[in-house]
Design a protein around this motif. Structure first.
Motif, PDB file in Angstrom:
ATOM      1  N   LEU A  95      53.025   9.460  45.700  1.00 56.99           N
ATOM      2  CA  LEU A  95      51.702   8.944  45.367  1.00 56.99           C
ATOM      3  C   LEU A  95      51.398   7.651  46.108  1.00 56.99           C
ATOM      4  CD1 LEU A  95      51.581   9.686  41.546  1.00 56.99           C
ATOM      5  CD2 LEU A  95      50.293  10.805  43.362  1.00 56.99           C
ATOM      6  N   LEU A  96      52.451   6.864  46.368  1.00 54.61           N
ATOM      7  CA  LEU A  96      52.233   5.572  47.003  1.00 54.61           C
ATOM      8  C   LEU A  96      52.030   5.745  48.501  1.00 54.61           C
ATOM      9  CD1 LEU A  96      54.865   3.366  45.180  1.00 54.61           C
ATOM     10  CD2 LEU A  96      52.387   3.365  44.898  1.00 54.61           C
ATOM     11  N   PRO A  97      51.285   4.815  49.099  1.00 54.88           N
ATOM     12  CA  PRO A  97      51.141   4.864  50.553  1.00 54.88           C
ATOM     13  C   PRO A  97      52.498   4.653  51.209  1.00 54.88           C
ATOM     14  CG  PRO A  97      49.609   3.297  49.585  1.00 54.88           C
ATOM     15  CD  PRO A  97      50.552   3.694  48.505  1.00 54.88           C
ATOM     16  N   GLU A  98      52.673   5.232  52.412  1.00 61.39           N
ATOM     17  CA  GLU A  98      53.958   5.060  53.072  1.00 61.39           C
ATOM     18  C   GLU A  98      54.065   3.704  53.741  1.00 61.39           C
ATOM     19  OE1 GLU A  98      54.649   8.413  55.669  1.00 61.39           O
ATOM     20  OE2 GLU A  98      53.615   9.626  54.178  1.00 61.39           O
ATOM     21  N   GLY A  99      52.911   2.983  53.854  1.00 57.51           N
ATOM     22  CA  GLY A  99      52.944   1.699  54.523  1.00 57.51           C
ATOM     23  C   GLY A  99      53.151   1.884  56.013  1.00 57.51           C
ATOM     24  N   ARG A 100      52.576   2.981  56.556  1.00 62.26           N
ATOM     25  CA  ARG A 100      52.668   3.188  58.007  1.00 62.26           C
ATOM     26  C   ARG A 100      51.920   2.065  58.683  1.00 62.26           C
ATOM     27  NH1 ARG A 100      49.612   6.678  59.617  1.00 62.26           N
ATOM     28  NH2 ARG A 100      50.690   7.215  61.526  1.00 62.26           N
ATOM     29  N   LEU A 101      52.539   1.468  59.678  1.00 62.20           N
ATOM     30  CA  LEU A 101      51.884   0.330  60.306  1.00 62.20           C
ATOM     31  C   LEU A 101      50.746   0.813  61.196  1.00 62.20           C
ATOM     32  CD1 LEU A 101      54.998  -1.836  61.021  1.00 62.20           C
ATOM     33  CD2 LEU A 101      53.417  -1.892  59.102  1.00 62.20           C
ATOM     34  N   LEU A 102      49.663   0.011  61.155  1.00 60.89           N
ATOM     35  CA  LEU A 102      48.503   0.360  61.973  1.00 60.89           C
ATOM     36  C   LEU A 102      48.838   0.140  63.440  1.00 60.89           C
ATOM     37  CD1 LEU A 102      45.674  -1.439  60.001  1.00 60.89           C
ATOM     38  CD2 LEU A 102      45.972   1.019  60.252  1.00 60.89           C
ATOM     39  N   PRO A 103      48.206   0.906  64.330  1.00 58.75           N
ATOM     40  CA  PRO A 103      48.374   0.623  65.760  1.00 58.75           C
ATOM     41  C   PRO A 103      47.933  -0.817  66.029  1.00 58.75           C
ATOM     42  CG  PRO A 103      47.118   2.640  65.415  1.00 58.75           C
ATOM     43  CD  PRO A 103      47.317   2.023  64.072  1.00 58.75           C
ATOM     44  N   ASP A 104      48.590  -1.466  66.988  1.00 54.06           N
ATOM     45  CA  ASP A 104      48.385  -2.896  67.188  1.00 54.06           C
ATOM     46  C   ASP A 104      46.929  -3.285  67.410  1.00 54.06           C
ATOM     47  OD1 ASP A 104      50.048  -5.196  67.042  1.00 54.06           O
ATOM     48  OD2 ASP A 104      49.410  -5.634  69.108  1.00 54.06           O
ATOM     49  N   GLU A 105      46.224  -2.494  68.264  1.00 50.47           N
ATOM     50  CA  GLU A 105      44.852  -2.935  68.573  1.00 50.47           C
ATOM     51  C   GLU A 105      43.966  -2.857  67.330  1.00 50.47           C
ATOM     52  OE1 GLU A 105      46.450  -0.399  69.932  1.00 50.47           O
ATOM     53  OE2 GLU A 105      45.163   1.337  69.598  1.00 50.47           O
ATOM     54  N   VAL A 106      44.193  -1.837  66.499  1.00 47.35           N
ATOM     55  CA  VAL A 106      43.404  -1.713  65.266  1.00 47.35           C
ATOM     56  C   VAL A 106      43.717  -2.889  64.343  1.00 47.35           C
ATOM     57  CG1 VAL A 106      42.944  -0.274  63.248  1.00 47.35           C
ATOM     58  CG2 VAL A 106      43.451   0.796  65.444  1.00 47.35           C
ATOM     59  N   TRP A 107      45.006  -3.189  64.225  1.00 52.03           N
ATOM     60  CA  TRP A 107      45.418  -4.283  63.331  1.00 52.03           C
ATOM     61  C   TRP A 107      44.801  -5.601  63.794  1.00 52.03           C
ATOM     62  CZ3 TRP A 107      47.791  -8.973  63.387  1.00 52.03           C
ATOM     63  CH2 TRP A 107      48.249  -9.457  62.147  1.00 52.03           C
ATOM     64  N   GLN A 108      44.873  -5.871  65.103  1.00 48.53           N
ATOM     65  CA  GLN A 108      44.351  -7.136  65.633  1.00 48.53           C
ATOM     66  C   GLN A 108      42.862  -7.271  65.339  1.00 48.53           C
ATOM     67  OE1 GLN A 108      46.037  -9.534  66.611  1.00 48.53           O
ATOM     68  NE2 GLN A 108      48.005  -8.677  67.306  1.00 48.53           N
ATOM     69  N   ARG A 109      42.138  -6.158  65.495  1.00 49.47           N
ATOM     70  CA  ARG A 109      40.699  -6.209  65.256  1.00 49.47           C
ATOM     71  C   ARG A 109      40.421  -6.580  63.794  1.00 49.47           C
ATOM     72  NH1 ARG A 109      38.811  -0.917  66.087  1.00 49.47           N
ATOM     73  NH2 ARG A 109      40.318  -0.725  67.747  1.00 49.47           N
ATOM     74  N   ARG A 110      41.123  -5.907  62.892  1.00 48.71           N
ATOM     75  CA  ARG A 110      40.910  -6.177  61.462  1.00 48.71           C
ATOM     76  C   ARG A 110      41.317  -7.614  61.126  1.00 48.71           C
ATOM     77  NH1 ARG A 110      42.624  -0.624  58.217  1.00 48.71           N
ATOM     78  NH2 ARG A 110      41.267   0.747  59.440  1.00 48.71           N
ATOM     79  N   HIS A 111      42.425  -8.060  61.704  1.00 48.17           N
ATOM     80  CA  HIS A 111      42.940  -9.403  61.404  1.00 48.17           C
ATOM     81  C   HIS A 111      41.929 -10.467  61.849  1.00 48.17           C
ATOM     82  CE1 HIS A 111      45.817 -12.554  60.662  1.00 48.17           C
ATOM     83  NE2 HIS A 111      45.793 -12.950  61.929  1.00 48.17           N
TER      84      HIS A 111
END
Ligand code: C2E
Ligand code: CA
Ligand code: CA
Length: 626
Positions: free
Chosen positions: A12-28
């Motif tokens: 049920l819990l998310p796996e906590g798969r890390l976002l691709p770097d460019e997506v993460w940077q944009r959100r950050h």
């Protein structure tokens, strides 16, 4: 019980798969900007609510300070995200404080928890949760007036901290569900709902990390899927893929991962060695062999399967496993499809060599490197040669003689087989006509047709042309097909065979008994002759179960009014058993090997091989010998 509960929870819990770097940077970057804007706005609010300038600056500074860490280069992503999260929550706490605990000010917390879940990472999400709970519980108890806005809470801060905490937790759960579903969407194949390539690779990496024992990957590719799409349309193709997915899923154990990698390619991850995985693969071949009904018409499914396990690789990586399984799958295709091939060292070189052969196949007909050899078919009643089977030979300029089993599947794939097949047909019919003229007796000729040739719209015309050009009567020509022709569209194949029979030629089912559901196919295919596969004939007289099988094939053929040819007869013993079983025709090294036409003597009537005492013992004895 407990482990099961833990597994359920994990699902049920998310796996906590890390976002691709460019997506993460944009959100950050967006979150950092929001944090800075909040700091500035709250500074102004502080002034407006009557705080001294220094105090207002200090408060805004406290909100902005963590952002410094959040934008530091060369700091781990988790730390940057945690710092940004701290700034967002500091803003919430400050707002609630400035508003003297006003209930509506608490809404800010909810927005911030939602914002933080954009990181799709457990660290910032966990930080947000813990900070919110501590703030409400501890500060709510110590300074009830700056956390809660009503008197009930002031008198009973713990209870109200609990209420607020419960809402924050509920909001968090909603975010978790959204997070999990978003993850799933990126990890599932849209059509089949199976895992996609990303999920398979991740699951493989995880398994390789945690498991010390062998890990195996199967790679499956549907044979001639393109033909299905072309002949029956993409909707039928989709239905076929859905059926494949469902059947594969039915063959695996809980915990194994079935994935669709794209197109008609599937993969299965198995937490076990090649022996267990091999059994699963065999099960899949059987499970898929049953035709699926699509729009009320049966459609045969065949797949080629490559198997690779960590036992045959030096590095335990998902990339190597998948590459090896892919190579093995390619070999399965090259060896005639619809089979399982296990990866072995040297396959990469073999694959390269195949690629070169395919290149050499272009223009092979014009090159004069092809030849047709002829193998006699014998009437077991009198030992006379009734006809020949045309068998193709390729004299390659550098490799020497390449066996047909090696190059015909390649010619099939590359499409060269249609041109090659026409050439064989022309040669063989010419030869049979010539022998018939020479001997004054009708000499039959059998020519092998591959599935691709049969699928070719012009096959009927090509056969008619060959007969017309050579002058060979149609009844003297037999076309041999294997059950493999039923791979794509059963009905279309049956139509083609009927059309060929209308010309007057006969149809033989080659290699009979090696398919998965031979008997049911036999009733469906319009045929005149059954050729019992060599593998059964070779076991005759050894006391194995083959005698019973061969006997029942002969019996069945007789009941369907079909002729029978036993293939690959090599010994007198096999010959004797076949006579006992009243088999009408045979072929094999015992009677004659495939040789060039010049080395055959079609006019000669053979002396029957010495008979065993079988005839006098009668057929019943033959059956009971098994
Ligand atoms: P097939 O149609 O089942 O042909 C019989 C194969 O068994 C031939 O192999 C033949 O040489 C071999 N054989 C015959 N008698 C014996 C025996 O007593 N013992 C043993 N061990 N083998 C025996 P070959 O010539 O290597 O051909 C292999 C396959 O290649 C054929 O199997 C057929 O499927 C395919 N093929 C050959 N020529 C053509 C062709 O012109 N067109 C197409 N489409 N396929 C062809
Ligand atoms: Ca044959
Ligand atoms: Ca055969």
């Amino acid at each position: 019980m407990l482990p099961r509960l833990r597994d359920r929870l994990n699902q049920l819990l998310p796996e906590g798969r890390l976002l691709p770097d460019e997506v993460w940077q944009r959100r950050h970057r967006t979150i950092v900007r929001i944090a800075l804007v909040q700091a500035a706005v709250l500074g102004v609010v502080a002034l407006l609510t009557g705080e001294a300038v220094q105090v207002a600056l200090l408060e805004a500074g406290a909100v902005a300070l963590p952002v410094v860490v959040a934008v530091l280069p060369r700091v781990a992503r988790a730390v940057q995200a945690a710092a940004a999260t701290m700034s967002l929550l500091a803003a919430s706490m400050l707002l609630v404080y400035l508003m003297h605990g006003l209930t509506e000010a608490h809404f800010h917390f909810f927005v911030m928890v939602g914002l933080v879940s954009l990181y799709q990472d457990w660290v910032p999400f966990g930080v947000a949760l813990v900070v919110v709970l501590i703030h409400h519980g501890v500060l709510g108890t110590l300074f009830p007036h700056s956390v809660f806005g009503h008197s009930a809470a002031h008198h009973n801060p713990w209870a109200w901290a609990g209420v607020h905490g419960a809402f924050v937790l509920a909001a968090s759960l909603a975010h978790l569900a959204a997070w999990r579903l978003n993850e799933q969407q990126g990890l599932r194949d849209q059509l089949t709902g199976l895992a996609n390539r990303t999920m398979l690779v991740e699951a493989t990496d995880r398994l390789l990390q945690h498991r010390t024992g062998a890990v195996t990957v199967l790679l499956l590719d549907v044979d001639d899927f393109k033909d299905v799409n072309d002949a029956r349309g993409h909707d039928a193709g989709d239905l076929l893929l859905l059926a494949v997915g469902a059947r594969l899923q039915g063959c695996v154990r809980p915990g194994d991962v079935v994935a669709r990698l794209g197109g008609d390619e599937f993969a299965v991850l198995i937490a076990n060695g090649p022996t267990t995985a091999g059994k699963i693969a065999e099960r899949m071949l059987v499970a898929l062999s049953d035709p699926v009904q699509i729009d009320g018409r049966p459609l045969g499914i065949r797949v080629s399967i490559g198997l690779a396990s960590t036992l045959t690789t030096s590095d335990r990586s998902s990339g190597t496993l998948l590459r090896n399984a892919d190579l093995a799958m390619y070999m399965a295709k090259a060896q005639g499809k619809n089979r399982l091939v296990r990866y072995a060292d040297g396959m990469a070189q073999a694959a390269q060599s195949k690629v070169e052969l395919v290149e050499d196949l272009a223009g092979v007909v014009a090159s004069g490197q092809l030849a047709v050899h002829y193998q006699p078919t014998i009437s077991l009643a009198d030992g006379g040669t009734t006809g020949y089977e045309a068998l193709l030979r390729w004299h390659h300029p550098t490799r020497g003689l390449v066996p047909p089993a090696e190059f015909i599947p390649l010619a099939e794939d590359g499409g060269h087989i249609v041109e090659i097949g026409r050439w064989v047909l022309a040669q063989a019919t010419e030869q049979a006509a010539a022998w018939t003229r020479q001997t004054g007796r009708p000499i039959d000729m059998a020519v092998n047709l591959s599935p691709r040739q049969l699928a070719d719209d012009d096959v009927v015309q090509a056969v008619a042309d060959a007969l017309a050009a050579s002058g060979l009567p149609a009844r003297q020509l037999t076309l041999e097909v294997t059950e493999g022709v039923l791979m794509s569209d059963v009905e279309q194949v049956v139509d083609q065979l009927r059309a060929l029979r209308t010309l007057g030629v006969r149809i033989a089912i080659d290699d009979f008994g090696t398919g998965y559901s031979s008997l049911s196919y036999l009733r469906r295919l319009p045929a005149d002759i059954v050729k019992i596969d060599r593998s059964f004939v070779q076991e005759l007289g050894t006391g194995g179960p083959s005698t019973t099988l061969v006997a029942s094939i002969i019996e069945l053929a007789r009941s369907l009014h079909l002729d029978v040819v036993a293939e690959g007869v090599e010994t007198q013993e096999q010959h004797a058993v076949l006579e006992e079983l009243s088999c009408s025709h045979a072929q094999g090294y015992l009677f004659g090997r495939p040789r060039p036409a010049a080395e055959q003597q079609p006019g000669r009537v053979r002396i029957p091989a010495p008979r065993s005492s079988a005839r006098t013992r009668g057929r019943a004895a033959g059956f009971s010998a098994t």
